[in-house]
Design a protein around this motif. Structure first.
Motif, PDB file in Angstrom:
ATOM      1  N   MET A   1      32.624  35.963  12.170  1.00 39.01           N
ATOM      2  CA  MET A   1      31.618  36.711  12.866  1.00 39.01           C
ATOM      3  C   MET A   1      30.764  35.724  13.642  1.00 39.01           C
ATOM      4  O   MET A   1      30.418  34.668  13.140  1.00 39.01           O
ATOM      5  CB  MET A   1      30.764  37.495  11.879  1.00 39.01           C
ATOM      6  N   GLN A   2      30.417  36.089  14.895  1.00 41.27           N
ATOM      7  CA  GLN A   2      29.565  35.240  15.701  1.00 41.27           C
ATOM      8  C   GLN A   2      28.309  35.990  16.127  1.00 41.27           C
ATOM      9  O   GLN A   2      28.372  37.163  16.466  1.00 41.27           O
ATOM     10  CB  GLN A   2      30.295  34.745  16.936  1.00 41.27           C
ATOM     11  N   CYS A   3      27.205  35.299  16.092  1.00 36.76           N
ATOM     12  CA  CYS A   3      25.935  35.824  16.569  1.00 36.76           C
ATOM     13  C   CYS A   3      25.408  34.862  17.619  1.00 36.76           C
ATOM     14  O   CYS A   3      25.486  33.647  17.451  1.00 36.76           O
ATOM     15  CB  CYS A   3      24.916  35.907  15.430  1.00 36.76           C
ATOM     16  N   TYR A   4      24.891  35.413  18.691  1.00 38.51           N
ATOM     17  CA  TYR A   4      24.336  34.618  19.768  1.00 38.51           C
ATOM     18  C   TYR A   4      22.836  34.863  19.792  1.00 38.51           C
ATOM     19  O   TYR A   4      22.389  35.995  19.888  1.00 38.51           O
ATOM     20  CB  TYR A   4      24.973  35.066  21.090  1.00 38.51           C
ATOM     21  N   ASN A   5      22.061  33.791  19.662  1.00 41.10           N
ATOM     22  CA  ASN A   5      20.600  33.926  19.615  1.00 41.10           C
ATOM     23  C   ASN A   5      19.955  32.805  20.414  1.00 41.10           C
ATOM     24  O   ASN A   5      20.068  31.638  20.061  1.00 41.10           O
ATOM     25  CB  ASN A   5      20.118  33.894  18.167  1.00 41.10           C
ATOM     26  N   CYS A  10      25.965  31.216  16.416  1.00 46.26           N
ATOM     27  CA  CYS A  10      26.089  30.961  14.986  1.00 46.26           C
ATOM     28  C   CYS A  10      27.338  31.680  14.494  1.00 46.26           C
ATOM     29  O   CYS A  10      27.579  32.819  14.859  1.00 46.26           O
ATOM     30  CB  CYS A  10      24.872  31.497  14.239  1.00 46.26           C
ATOM     31  N   SER A  11      28.122  31.019  13.682  1.00 44.47           N
ATOM     32  CA  SER A  11      29.332  31.620  13.133  1.00 44.47           C
ATOM     33  C   SER A  11      29.251  31.661  11.618  1.00 44.47           C
ATOM     34  O   SER A  11      28.712  30.754  10.994  1.00 44.47           O
ATOM     35  CB  SER A  11      30.567  30.812  13.542  1.00 44.47           C
ATOM     36  N   TRP A  50      18.488  42.949  22.941  1.00 46.77           N
ATOM     37  CA  TRP A  50      19.645  42.626  22.122  1.00 46.77           C
ATOM     38  C   TRP A  50      20.845  43.426  22.594  1.00 46.77           C
ATOM     39  O   TRP A  50      20.718  44.472  23.215  1.00 46.77           O
ATOM     40  CB  TRP A  50      19.392  42.848  20.630  1.00 46.77           C
ATOM     41  N   LEU A  52      24.836  44.527  20.985  1.00 46.87           N
ATOM     42  CA  LEU A  52      25.682  44.550  19.803  1.00 46.87           C
ATOM     43  C   LEU A  52      27.080  44.989  20.205  1.00 46.87           C
ATOM     44  O   LEU A  52      27.257  46.031  20.835  1.00 46.87           O
ATOM     45  CB  LEU A  52      25.110  45.522  18.758  1.00 46.87           C
ATOM     46  N   LYS A  77      20.743  45.983   8.870  1.00 47.38           N
ATOM     47  CA  LYS A  77      20.219  44.732   8.334  1.00 47.38           C
ATOM     48  C   LYS A  77      20.684  44.509   6.892  1.00 47.38           C
ATOM     49  O   LYS A  77      21.002  43.383   6.507  1.00 47.38           O
ATOM     50  CB  LYS A  77      18.695  44.725   8.413  1.00 47.38           C
ATOM     51  N   LEU A  80      24.212  43.213   7.027  1.00 51.08           N
ATOM     52  CA  LEU A  80      24.230  41.801   7.419  1.00 51.08           C
ATOM     53  C   LEU A  80      23.812  40.899   6.260  1.00 51.08           C
ATOM     54  O   LEU A  80      24.408  39.839   6.041  1.00 51.08           O
ATOM     55  CB  LEU A  80      23.313  41.574   8.625  1.00 51.08           C
ATOM     56  N   ILE A  85      24.004  36.802   5.795  1.00 51.44           N
ATOM     57  CA  ILE A  85      23.078  36.429   6.860  1.00 51.44           C
ATOM     58  C   ILE A  85      21.663  36.650   6.344  1.00 51.44           C
ATOM     59  O   ILE A  85      21.296  37.752   5.968  1.00 51.44           O
ATOM     60  CB  ILE A  85      23.345  37.251   8.138  1.00 51.44           C
TER      61      ILE A  85
END
Length: 92
Positions: A1-5, A10-11, A50, A52, A77, A80, A85
């Motif tokens: 899973m990847q999150c872009y912030n 972040c993986s 944001w 998604l 949340k 996650l 996370i």
């Protein structure tokens, strides 16, 4: 899973938690979020936005927002947090 912030990707490896995570998302009705724009107040220079994107065998969701969250955001949340996370209360 990847999150872009804020320019950082972040993986996290959720290989052993995919089924649990997807089931939690289905329970909150995440497919109802697909192709929705949850726009709050109109601003010329948006500070908080944001996007998604989730695609799996049972989930296909693309939605975006400016200032507000879709229904059952707390459930999202929680899902996650269940996959590892942390610190979501500070950013979401």
């Amino acid at each position: 899973m990847q999150c872009y912030n804020n320019g950082t990707i972040c993986s996290i490896d959720i290989s052993d938690k995919v089924e649990m995570f997807c089931n939690m998302l289905l329970e909150i009705g995440i497919n109802d979020w697909n192709m929705k724009n949850y726009d709050g107040s109109m601003e010329w220079f948006a500070i908080f936005q944001w996007t998604l994107d989730i695609v799996s065998d049972n989930i296909n969701v693309h939605c975006q927002e400016q200032y507000i969250f879709p229904p059952n955001w707390e459930g999202f949340k929680t899902a996650l947090t269940a996959i590892g996370i942390a610190g979501l209360d500070n950013i979401l």
